[in-house]
Design a protein around this motif. Structure first.
Motif: not given
Lengths: 63, 668, 280
Positions: C128, C130, C155-161, C164, C166, C168-170, C242
């Motif tokens: 990941i 971040k 591999e992934t679209p942005p994951l927005r938290i 935080e 933050e 994340d992408w994979r 990570t």
């Protein structure tokens, strides 16, 4: 073994005392303990049957 | 009786979740025998491979490796066990006896004292001596997992003569029988909860939560601020007095727009897109400080919006840190895990329950089963490469599982046939035959003139269109009585059965027991009347006709006294039912429910089966030598193994070698 | 700070140069030995050697006293009190060298952490990425994207938290070598890079890995010395990868590198004190 007190309705206690004596229990405490144990055993048993079912069901051949 | 019954339940099932930390360490064994053998044997066990389908696919040119083996050797139907259930059939093969010699009569046995079903394959007992410290219970002696299959396994015989054997995932060998050979247990190996496998499903749809699902737990979750908090249940904590269920808390973070989620487990995070599988994830369930149980599971993000749906596979025992015994030597599972990473250890790996209850659809199930196959193929190639002498047995379960689940799309007469799905997945069974053909093709690379190559299955397959409520039939024919007629069909475990007026009852998939005085807790049939009663019931069952089809659902009712040999015959059910093609015992009957109708259509996805008359579902046998035996049977193969390596056949083995000794020198 | 970090990192690169193709155990033994010697040297230079010798002799004397007069309770009790006092004094003597050692040890540990605590990705492995942004930014409105050099695929679209701050992408590692990730925010900013290392296979070697590109602020810039801190004025707070964590394995036990390091360094220190002529 630790002991705990439980409050009971006075009329109920009287009944318990009466029937404990008739049924041959040595004390109302013994009678109450016996009744509670019996009830709990029933509950625990039905829990376990559910548990068996759930676990065996993973087998796929049964439902 | 209730106290006893409760205790029994606890040991039999709650103990199944025993974490293994109280277990005595499985004896550490040295490496297998090293003798170089002049003859070698590779046996591929493809569970449930059906001779009829195999022949069709071979003739259609779809299975070149099978065609080659047939051409160069032989192909015959292989007689299966009575009943033809995998644990029974493989036990016949393992020990060279019938159920009278190995004591496995069904997937499910019963405890005569409580009329309750039990696992037939193994028994788990917790530590008998414990010490209590506050809420802690510390074991002073080891708990025990016992293999209930009796009789000696063929690899144990080989071991005595220092002939090496690798036996991969053979069913009916959990916990693995003690040996110095390399073995790893297969069907019968529980998940980390001690069950046949329980998946977890997290959803925001309340309708799904209401479902009563076998083999799974549905959790209702809430999305708050694009986050979900949930718990993954683990084994019961036997170190605590109140035996709480252990669990791991995890969090799911959702993107406000994109169909993607991050799953945050203790010590590990990963991101999944909608429709993606996570691969194996390791989970540790804490018990007490310094002690935890390690498991492995897969996450599948089925849907993010509008409803959130996350599937978590049954938690398998971690082969790298096995909490329960998985292999001999103990290090073998660790060795494979170090080489290939985590792999399916649960007996029946593909989650048929999740497909049956629509948690996974056909495509999703097949993807999961492909993972199983991929792992198996990789480990097979590894074992094949290092196979130098002795015997290599290799087992594939997907052949069985896929036929169970996809027969409905082959069979237009099946109540669960769906034309649309048939177009898309109608060839799922054909594909698995093609996959195992590839495995066979690989095996050819290690076959020389001194190697016997054998492909076998434990039984074939048949459609399962109609479900036979055996306990209902017993009731209708006056052999079983209910306490409350109006409650019929509502309760499992014979809770509504009046034992004082019941002569016979059925538990498991093919077994029928007499309620015998002195054996069953509330038995009424005296021993001297038993035989006549058994014969009477068997005769009536065989003559029963399904009014809807005009067919006889029960083709044969085998009286076990007549067909079993060996010291455990007395423990067997009195009658084993051999159902006709298209019929099988119902879903409810094996656990002691008594529905109102004797025969019901089977509309489940579990649509192919083999718990029938052995004559209608033989297995397959292909070898690269001509087969001498006219009607080879499973236990004949055990005798053949001993013959191949020149070992004497012990008297308890029933079979006869299938090859002529002189055929060894000249393959066809 | 960056120049200081660079000098220190280079120094450790040189120190570890002969070990880069070997299993980290060798480098661990080597650096623990050096640390043990270093601690002895600091002890000799900064501690009151005569005082330590004297106090240890007095402890021995009091111990003897207890043994000789074990029947005399008052005397034994007094001797025990004296031992306690001597111990306190002994700790006092050790205080100064400890104080002197603490700063270089922290710097050493920071350097070692990025050589022992993580494992590089290998082709096929996923991780990941971040990215943390300034708290006042609206993540849904932020035009942020992640690209990479050819050895990695996002591999992934942005994951927005949002909670935080933050995103994340994979990512999936494809080819071995030093690769880079680029974070682009809108069109006005220069892309910001983050290095990432992909090992050719699972064989464990000593590898220097930077899991985090820190902000240009103390103490983060000190704690993450391998990569240049983020430029000031960027909306990013930090970029993290990570990496899997790397433990040391001994007799089936998985042990944190720091425990191995301290145990070995102390063992070497005690083992060598006589040869170096240091009183501890």
């Amino acid at each position: 073994m630790g002991k705990a007190k439980v409050k009971l309705d006075k009329d109920l206690l009287e009944k318990i005392k009466k029937y404990a004596e008739i049924s041959g229990y040595s004390s109302p405490e013994e009678f109450i303990t016996h009744c509670l144990e019996k009830e709990l055993a029933k509950l625990e048993e039905s829990d376990s049957e559910e548990e068996i079912k759930k676990k065996l069901k993973g087998l796929g051949y049964i439902s | 009786m209730s106290m006893k019954r409760r205790d029994f339940l606890k040991t039999a099932f709650l103990a199944g979740a025993l974490t293994g930390l109280g277990l005595e360490p499985f004896s550490s064994l040295a490496a297998k025998g090293k003798r170089d053998t002049a003859r070698k044997m590779i046996i591929l066990g493809f569970d449930g491979l059906d001779p009829h389908l195999l022949e069709i696919f071979i003739r259609q040119g779809k299975l070149p490796a099978f065609a080659r083996l047939w051409r160069e050797g032989d192909f015959k139907r292989l007689g299966t066990s009575i009943p033809p259930q995998s644990p029974v059939a493989w036990s016949n093969f393992i020990t060279g006896t019938d159920p009278g010699g190995h004591a496995i009569f069904d997937f499910i046995h019963r405890d005569p004292q409580h009329y309750l079903p039990t696992f037939s394959a193994s028994k788990t007992e917790e530590a008998k001596k414990t010490i209590s410290l506050g809420n802690l219970v510390l074991p002073l002696s080891g708990g025990e997992v016992t293999l209930l299959r009796r009789g000696k396994a063929f690899w144990q015989y080989l071991e005595e003569y220092d002939i090496p054997a690798t036996v991969f995932k053979i069913p009916s060998n959990y916990p693995p029988a003690p040996t110095k050979q390399r073995t790893i247990s297969g069907m019968g190996t529980p998940d980390i909860l001690g069950t046949y496998g329980i998946f977890n499903f997290y959803t925001t749809t309340t309708a799904e939560v209401q479902q009563d699902i076998g083999g799974g737990r549905i959790h209702n979750v809430y999305v708050i601020g694009n986050q979900i908090e949930a718990k993954l249940p683990g084994p019961v904590n036997t170190f605590k007095k109140d035996r709480p269920e252990t669990y791991i808390e995890f969090k799911v973070y959702l993107d406000p727009v994109n169909p993607v989620a991050k799953i945050s487990l203790p010590g590990e995070e990963f991101i999944l897109r909608e429709g993606e599988w996570s691969g194996w994830k390791r989970v540790e369930f804490p018990l007490i400080p310094t002690q935890s149980v390690s498991g492995i599971c897969m996450f599948y993000l089925k849907q993010v919006r509008p409803e959130f749906k996350l599937y978590v596979s049954p938690i398998n025992i971690d082969p790298a840190k096995p909490a329960l015994p998985l292999s001999t030597p103990e290090s073998y599972s660790r060795e494979l895990a170090a080489k290939f990473g985590p792999f399916f250890t649960k007996g029946l790996p593909a989650d048929t329950s999740a497909l049956d209850s629509d948690i996974l659809d056909d495509r999703e199930f097949l993807i999961q089963d492909d993972f199983v196959l991929e792992e198996r193929r990789a480990i097979f190639e590894y074992e094949l490469k290092r196979f130098e002498s002795g015997l290599l047995f290799y087992y594939v379960s997907s052949t069985d599982q896929r036929q169970h689940m996809f027969w409905r799309l082959l069979d237009k007469n099946h109540p669960a046939y769906d034309e649309r799905l048939a177009k898309e997945f109608g060839r799922a069974i054909e594909h698995i035959y093609i996959e195992v053909d590839r495995i066979l093709d690989k095996a050819f690379s290690r076959v020389d003139k001194n190697t016997i190559l054998m492909v076998m299955s434990d039984h074939g397959f048949s459609p399962f269109r109609y479900a036979f409520n055996l306990n209902t039939w017993l009731k209708e024919n006056g052999y079983l009585s209910l306490i409350n007629e109006w409650k019929q069909g509502e309760e499992d475990f014979f809770l509504n059965v009046d034992w004082h007026r019941t002569k016979a009852y059925a538990v498991g998939l093919n077994g029928l027991y007499i309620n015998q005085k002195g054996r069953e807790a509330e038995g009424i049939v005296p021993a001297k009347e038993k035989e006549a009663l058994v014969r009477e019931i068997a005769r009536k069952l065989e003559s029963f006709v399904d009014p809807a089809t005009g067919e006889r659902p029960v083709r044969r009712a085998f009286v076990t006294q007549d067909v079993y040999h060996g010291p455990y015959t007395q423990e067997a059910p009195e009658i084993i039912l051999g159902y006709n093609q298209g019929y099988r015992v119902s879903w409810a009957s094996p656990l002691g429910r008594i529905p109102k109708k004797i025969i019901e259509p089977n509309r489940e996805k579990w649509s192919g089966d083999h718990c029938m008359d052995p004559a209608v579902i033989p297995g397959i046998l292909l070898t690269n030598r001509p087969i001498q035996a006219k009607f080879p049977q499973l236990f004949d193969l055990t005798a053949t193994i001993l013959q191949t390596f020149g070992l004497p056949q012990p008297p308890e083995m029933r079979g006869k070698p299938i090859f002529k000794e002189e055929s060894w020198a000249k393959p066809k | 700070m960056w120049i200081f970090n660079q000098i220190l990192t280079r120094l450790f690169d040189v120190l570890f140069w002969p070990f880069q193709w070997l299993h980290p155990w060798w480098a661990m033994i080597y650096i623990s030995l050096l640390t043990g010697l270093f601690m002895l040297w600091v002890f000799r230079l900064t501690s009151n050697q005569a005082g330590i010798k004297n106090i240890k002799r007095r402890i021995k004397a009091h111990l003897l006293e207890i043994r000789l007069f074990k029947d005399n309770f008052a005397l034994t009790f007094k001797a025990q009190g004296n031992i306690l006092l001597c111990n306190l004094k002994y700790i006092g003597y050790s205080f100064k060298p400890m104080l002197v050692m603490i700063v270089p040890l922290v710097l050493i540990i920071i350097q070692l952490n990025f050589r022992f605590a993580y494992l590089p990705l290998t082709p096929g492995q996923r991780a990941i990425v971040k990215v943390k942004v300034q708290p006042d930014l609206d993540l849904l409105e932020l035009p942020i994207s992640l690209t990479s050099t050819s050895g990695i695929v996002v591999e992934t679209p942005p994951l927005r938290i949002e909670e935080e701050g933050e995103i994340d992408w994979r990512i999936k590692a494809l080819e071995p070598g030093r690769q880079s990730l680029f974070i682009q925010i809108g069109d006005n900013h220069q892309p910001i890079s983050k290095e990432i290392y992909i090992a050719p296979d699972n064989t464990r070697r000593l590898t220097k890995l930077s899991p985090l590109r820190p902000p240009a602020k103390f103490p983060n810039a000190l704690l993450y010395p391998l990569e240049k801190p983020l430029p000031t004025g960027t909306p990013l707070r930090e970029i993290e990868i990570t990496y899997p964590s790397g433990h040391f394995h001994l007799w089936g036990l998985s042990i944190h590198w720091l425990i191995v390091y301290f145990l070995l360094a102390i063992a070497f220190g005690f083992g060598l004190k006589r040869f170096v002529g240091v009183e501890i």
